[in-house]
Scaffold this active site. Structure first.
Site, PDB file in Angstrom:
ATOM      1  N   SER A 257     -13.753   5.825  -0.776  1.00 53.98           N
ATOM      2  CA  SER A 257     -12.566   5.316  -0.102  1.00 53.98           C
ATOM      3  C   SER A 257     -12.690   5.402   1.415  1.00 53.98           C
ATOM      4  O   SER A 257     -13.678   4.950   1.975  1.00 53.98           O
ATOM      5  CB  SER A 257     -11.357   6.072  -0.631  1.00 53.98           C
ATOM      6  OG  SER A 257     -10.229   5.261  -0.544  1.00 53.98           O
TER       7      SER A 257
ATOM      8  N   LYS B 295     -15.955   4.567   3.845  1.00 59.61           N
ATOM      9  CA  LYS B 295     -16.089   3.804   5.100  1.00 59.61           C
ATOM     10  C   LYS B 295     -16.908   4.633   6.084  1.00 59.61           C
ATOM     11  O   LYS B 295     -17.791   4.120   6.795  1.00 59.61           O
ATOM     12  CB  LYS B 295     -14.711   3.487   5.691  1.00 59.61           C
ATOM     13  CG  LYS B 295     -13.710   2.832   4.710  1.00 59.61           C
ATOM     14  CD  LYS B 295     -12.368   2.565   5.364  1.00 59.61           C
ATOM     15  CE  LYS B 295     -11.178   2.499   4.414  1.00 59.61           C
ATOM     16  NZ  LYS B 295     -11.168   1.569   3.340  1.00 59.61           N
TER      17      LYS B 295
ATOM     18  N   TRP C  83      -6.932  -3.279  -4.327  1.00 60.36           N
ATOM     19  CA  TRP C  83      -6.708  -2.982  -2.901  1.00 60.36           C
ATOM     20  C   TRP C  83      -8.051  -2.933  -2.145  1.00 60.36           C
ATOM     21  O   TRP C  83      -8.137  -3.297  -0.982  1.00 60.36           O
ATOM     22  CB  TRP C  83      -5.976  -1.638  -2.812  1.00 60.36           C
ATOM     23  CG  TRP C  83      -5.466  -1.265  -1.463  1.00 60.36           C
ATOM     24  CD1 TRP C  83      -5.826  -0.171  -0.727  1.00 60.36           C
ATOM     25  CD2 TRP C  83      -4.464  -1.941  -0.690  1.00 60.36           C
ATOM     26  NE1 TRP C  83      -5.135  -0.130   0.450  1.00 60.36           N
ATOM     27  CE2 TRP C  83      -4.281  -1.204   0.497  1.00 60.36           C
ATOM     28  CE3 TRP C  83      -3.699  -3.104  -0.873  1.00 60.36           C
ATOM     29  CZ2 TRP C  83      -3.382  -1.576   1.504  1.00 60.36           C
ATOM     30  CZ3 TRP C  83      -2.803  -3.491   0.119  1.00 60.36           C
ATOM     31  CH2 TRP C  83      -2.654  -2.725   1.281  1.00 60.36           C
TER      32      TRP C  83
ATOM     33  N   HIS D 168      -8.903   3.512  -8.657  1.00 54.27           N
ATOM     34  CA  HIS D 168      -9.498   4.036  -7.441  1.00 54.27           C
ATOM     35  C   HIS D 168      -9.808   5.525  -7.612  1.00 54.27           C
ATOM     36  O   HIS D 168      -8.891   6.345  -7.676  1.00 54.27           O
ATOM     37  CB  HIS D 168      -8.436   3.824  -6.348  1.00 54.27           C
ATOM     38  CG  HIS D 168      -8.898   4.102  -4.969  1.00 54.27           C
ATOM     39  ND1 HIS D 168      -9.805   3.302  -4.321  1.00 54.27           N
ATOM     40  CD2 HIS D 168      -8.566   5.081  -4.103  1.00 54.27           C
ATOM     41  CE1 HIS D 168     -10.005   3.779  -3.103  1.00 54.27           C
ATOM     42  NE2 HIS D 168      -9.265   4.865  -2.942  1.00 54.27           N
TER      43      HIS D 168
END
Ligand code: GCU
Length: 436
Positions: free
Chosen positions: A274, A278, A365, A416
């Site tokens: 998540s 990044k 998402w 997720h």
């Protein structure tokens, strides 16, 4: 901006609608997210192998120059410049060691990475497990965690750092034993330490708040105090954001692993989930010492293409997390078509090193399809550098991983998260990619 962090969700929406939270010079409220594949706009992906002068990259030497150009673009327009390298006087203090951890399977070490000579310099606490059943320098995984090192394992001896206990809600909740115990091991499913150790890998992690607390004021705290790069709103347009601070910390973790004889520092994969995915993407892009990257559900600003405008968008991420990226990135809020690059080119910065992207089917998402397409579009760079890419393979169905020794992908069922299923895939990929 500071007060915005404490607003109730409803107040947030009102504030966004009224434009109170809009950073100067950008639209007040970003467009809502699109979750419908049929509404993905027509978009064009810039070719990673064609430089800004329109010349096609022909060989590995040409890629070095193109790589530098792309790195500069992503730095200036998105992640921001890191004002720090390896800090003067940085040193490592082993605070605890147990050669018989996890029932004798591992050696556990807790190490404070002190970012300066002084004892009160900003620091990061690293938790390291080394497998005992295999000799010689081992390949390793390194990644940041969300909730504190003690949350990543059920190992009861890992120190609970007082400030890691529910940082955002500590004021509202009583601190204390119960909460600490609740936090201990709460992310162990996501870390699978024993599984990783049993496969012969070392594993290291640190809590991301040690580097930059995940809030607007975080940009002036901890590591940021070493650099005086400015507040979230007061930064130079191309100064770093929190994702780049976290990535910087991952490089410092690697600095430590380079001193550890039981780790093969040339075979360290950086990974993250998540927002920390990044950070892992940017760490692997900027620090070529990392042997490869695993980006799990990293979404917008990670592996997912921004130009698809599916799931989280540039406008939404910049409004909700104004400290994550450079201020310059805000000029692309709701203007993804104007982005002079996209995440496939950021992923290509990892080439020729092993690169694995993982998605979850229900995690729209993070745009699973956009994550796959970005990976696939980085493929031609791998091919140019003599590595087996995924070629023109279409996105594989749920639960059917695809991988070469250089690139891999899966989308699993569910939401997720990172699960044991994901780890089994990462370990299989690492076995092939890091084999000697
Ligand atoms: C939010 C955010 C995502 C991020 C995620 C996470 O959903 O919008 O960009 O990846 O939090 O870090 O869990």
């Amino acid at each position: 901006m500071t007060r915005a962090c404490w607003m109730a969700p409803k107040t947030w929406l009102t504030a966004m609608a009224l434009g109170w939270l809009a950073p100067v010079g950008v639209v007040a409220a970003p467009q809502p997210a699109n979750l419908d594949e049929a509404k993905v706009p027509t978009y064009e992906l810039p070719d990673p192998l064609v430089d800004s002068a329109g010349r096609r990259v022909a060989d590995a030497a040409g890629w070095r120059a193109r790589r530098a150009e792309l790195l500069e673009l992503a730095t200036r327009e998105m992640y921001g410049r890191s004002p720090l390298g390896r800090p003067e006087g940085m040193h490592f203090v082993v605070t605890a060691e147990d050669p018989r951890a996890l029932g004798g399977r591992a050696t556990r070490r807790e190490v404070t990475v002190q970012f300066g000579r002084a004892a009160d310099a900003p620091r990061m606490r690293l938790l390291v497990y080394l497998p005992n059943h295999v000799a010689g320098p081992r390949p390793a995984f390194v990644g940041l965690n969300f909730t504190g090192n003690h949350a990543t394992t059920d190992d009861p001896a890992v120190a609970v750092a007082e400030d890691t206990v529910y940082p955002e809600t500590a004021r509202a909740r009583p601190r204390g034993k119960t909460l600490e115990l609740k936090a201990r091991g709460s992310e162990s499913e996501r870390w699978q330490v024993a599984r990783v150790i049993d496969r012969g890998y070392a594993t290291a992690t640190a809590w991301y708040y040690d580097l930059c607390p995940d809030r607007v004021e975080g940009m002036e705290q901890n590591v940021a105090t070493l650099a005086a790069a400015g507040s979230t709103e007061g930064r130079a347009p191309d100064a770093w954001g929190a994702v780049a601070v976290w990535a910087w910390g991952l490089s410092r973790a690697l600095d430590y692993l380079e001193t550890e004889p039981r780790v093969d520092a040339r075979r360290v994969l950086v990974h993250g989930h998540s927002r920390l995915g990044k950070a892992a993407v940017w760490a692997a892009a900027t620090d070529e010492r990392f042997a490869g990257l695993i980006a799990n559900n990293s979404g917008c600003g990670g592996a997912a293409l921004s130009k698809r405008f599916l799931g989280e968008t540039v406008g939404l991420i910049n409004h909700r997390f104004p400290h994550w990226f450079s201020r310059s990135f805000r000029r692309y809020d709701d203007r993804e078509a104007d982005l002079p690059f996209d995440q496939h080119q950021v992923l290509a910065l990892v080439a020729p090193r092993p690169l694995y992207v993982a998605s979850a089917a229900e995690d729209l998402w993070a745009d699973p399809k956009g994550e796959y397409l970005a990976l696939a579009a980085a493929g031609p760079v791998y091919a140019l550098l003599g590595q087996p890419s995924l070629g023109a393979a279409p996105m594989p169905p749920v639960g059917q991983p695809i991988a070469t020794t250089a690139m891999g992908y899966h989308v699993r069922t569910g939401r997720h998260d990172i699960t044991a299923y994901d780890w089994d895939r990462f370990l299989d990929f690492a076995d092939g990619a890091l084999a000697r």
